[in-house]
Design an enzyme around this catalytic site. Structure first.
Site, short mmCIF file in Angstrom:
data_model
loop_
_atom_site.label_atom_id
_atom_site.label_comp_id
_atom_site.label_asym_id
_atom_site.label_seq_id
_atom_site.Cartn_x
_atom_site.Cartn_y
_atom_site.Cartn_z
N LYS A 46 0.87 -1.09 0.03
CA LYS A 46 -0.20 -0.09 0.05
C LYS A 46 0.71 1.19 -0.18
CE LYS A 46 0.81 1.04 4.25
NZ LYS A 46 1.46 2.44 4.90
N ASP A 52 -2.47 -1.02 10.65
CA ASP A 52 -2.81 -1.13 9.28
C ASP A 52 -3.34 -2.33 8.79
OD1 ASP A 52 -1.50 1.51 9.05
OD2 ASP A 52 0.11 0.65 8.15
#
Length: 288
Positions: A16, A142
Site C-alpha cells: 500500500k 494497518d
C-alpha cells in the site's frame, strides 16, 4: 511454489501507499490521531498456506533475521484466528517476500491480513470481514485496511475506514534501503502532532496535504534525502507511511516507465499500478 502443489494454496498480499499522512493530535489512550488515504497496489508478497490436521502452526522457509517464529505477524495472525474460531486445524505458512521491511509499504500488515482472510476460508470458519478486521487491529493499525481490501480514507489510528474511489494511477517506487523505527519517529520532538484536520474535499480537490514524517526522516536519514533529490527531477516525491519508501505518481504506465529510465543509473526503482481493490478479494472470489 505452484498454487495447490502438494496441498499448498497461494494468496496475494498487496503493498500500500499512504497518499498523505497527517498527525492531528493525541488520543486519550496515548496513541496519535491520524488521517490518511490508503492506496492498495497491484504488487506485493505472496502467502502460501498448507493445512495441517495436528493443530500446529509453522512458518516454513526463510524467516526474518532476529525475529522468533512466535513473534512473526503471519504466525501471530494464524494463532489468533485459531483461538478466535476455536479451530482444531493447523497450517504451514511460507512467504514470498517482495515488499521491503520498514519501508512504510505495509508488508507485514498485509501478510497478516491475507493469513486471516485466507485461513478463515480454508478452515471454514466464516467469521466475516467485520470480525476479522477487529482481529486484525489487535495485530497492527494497518491490518484492517488489508482485511477489508478497499482503498480508504482512514482516521483514528488508521482503523476508522471509509472506502474511497481513486482514479487509475501508476507509481514509481524507490526504496532507500533504510529500515525505519516507527516508534522512534512518533516520539521525535520534530514531529508535527497538531495538524489541522483535512477533509475529503481537500484531498479530492488536489490540496497538498503532505506526510508529517517526511521532514523528520529526510533530516535523519541521508539516504532518504538523496532519493528525494533524485526523484524531484521527474515529479513530486512523497513518503509513504513512516517511510522509508518514496514514490512519485503518474497518470499512465508509459509516463512512469519513461521517468524510471531517467533515474535508473542513480536510484533503484520499480513501476507498479494502483489497484481499484485488493487482488486478495479477487483470489477469494475465484476460490468460490
Amino acid at each position: 511454489m505452484d498454487a495447490k502443489a502438494d496441498g499448498w494454496s497461494s494468496w496475494p498480499a498487496p503493498a500500500k501507499l499512504n497518499l498523505f499522512l497527517l498527525v492531528t493530535g493525541r488520543r486519550d489512550d496515548g496513541y496519535h490521531a491520524l488521517q490518511t488515504v490508503f492506496r492498495l497496489l497491484d504488487w506485493g508478497d505472496t502467502i502460501h498456506l498448507r493445512l495441517r490436521d495436528d493443530g500446529a502452526i509453522r512458518r516454513v522457509g526463510a524467516s526474518v533475521p532476529g525475529l522468533p517464529e512466535y513473534e512473526d505477524l503471519v504466525v501471530r495472525a494464524a494463532n489468533l484466528l485459531q483461538r478466535e474460531g476455536k479451530s482444531a486445524q493447523g497450517v504451514d505458512i511460507s512467504v514470498d517476500k517482495r515488499i521491503p521491511s520498514g519501508a512504510g509499504l505495509g508488508g507485514g500488515s498485509s501478510d497478516a491480513a491475507t493469513v486471516l482472510r485466507a485461513l478463515d476460508r480454508l478452515w471454514q470458519l466464516d467469521l466475516g470481514v467485520e470480525r476479522l478486521a477487529v482481529l486484525g487491529l489487535a495485530l497492527g493499525a494497518d491490518v484492517p485496511v488489508f482485511v477489508r481490501g478497499h482503498n480508504a480514507w482512514a482516521e483514528g489510528v488508521g482503523e476508522s475506514l471509509r472506502p474511497i474511489a481513486l482514479p487509475p494511477a501508476w507509481y514509481l517506487l524507490a526504496d532507500p534501503g533504510v529500515h525505519v523505527n516507527t516508534g522512534a519517529l512518533f516520539q521525535s520532538a520534530e514531529l508535527t502532532r497538531n495538524a489541522a484536520p483535512a477533509t475529503m474535499v481537500d484531498f479530492v480537490s488536489g490540496v497538498s496535504l503532505g506526510n508529517a514524517f517526511e521532514p523528520v526522516l529526510r533530516r535523519r536519514e541521508p539516504a532518504v534525502e538523496a532519493v528525494f533529490q533524485v526523484l524531484a527531477e521527474i515529479g513530486t516525491p512523497r513518503l509513504t507511511g513512516t517511510g522509508s519508501g518514496c514514490f512519485v505518481e503518474f497518470a499512465t504506465r508509459e509516463l512512469a516507465e519513461a521517468a524510471q529510465v531517467r533515474v535508473a543509473s542513480r536510484v533503484s526503482t520499480r513501476v507498479v499500478g494502483g489497484a481499484a481493490r485488493s487482488p486478495l478479494l479477487d483470489a477469494l472470489e475465484a476460490e468460490g
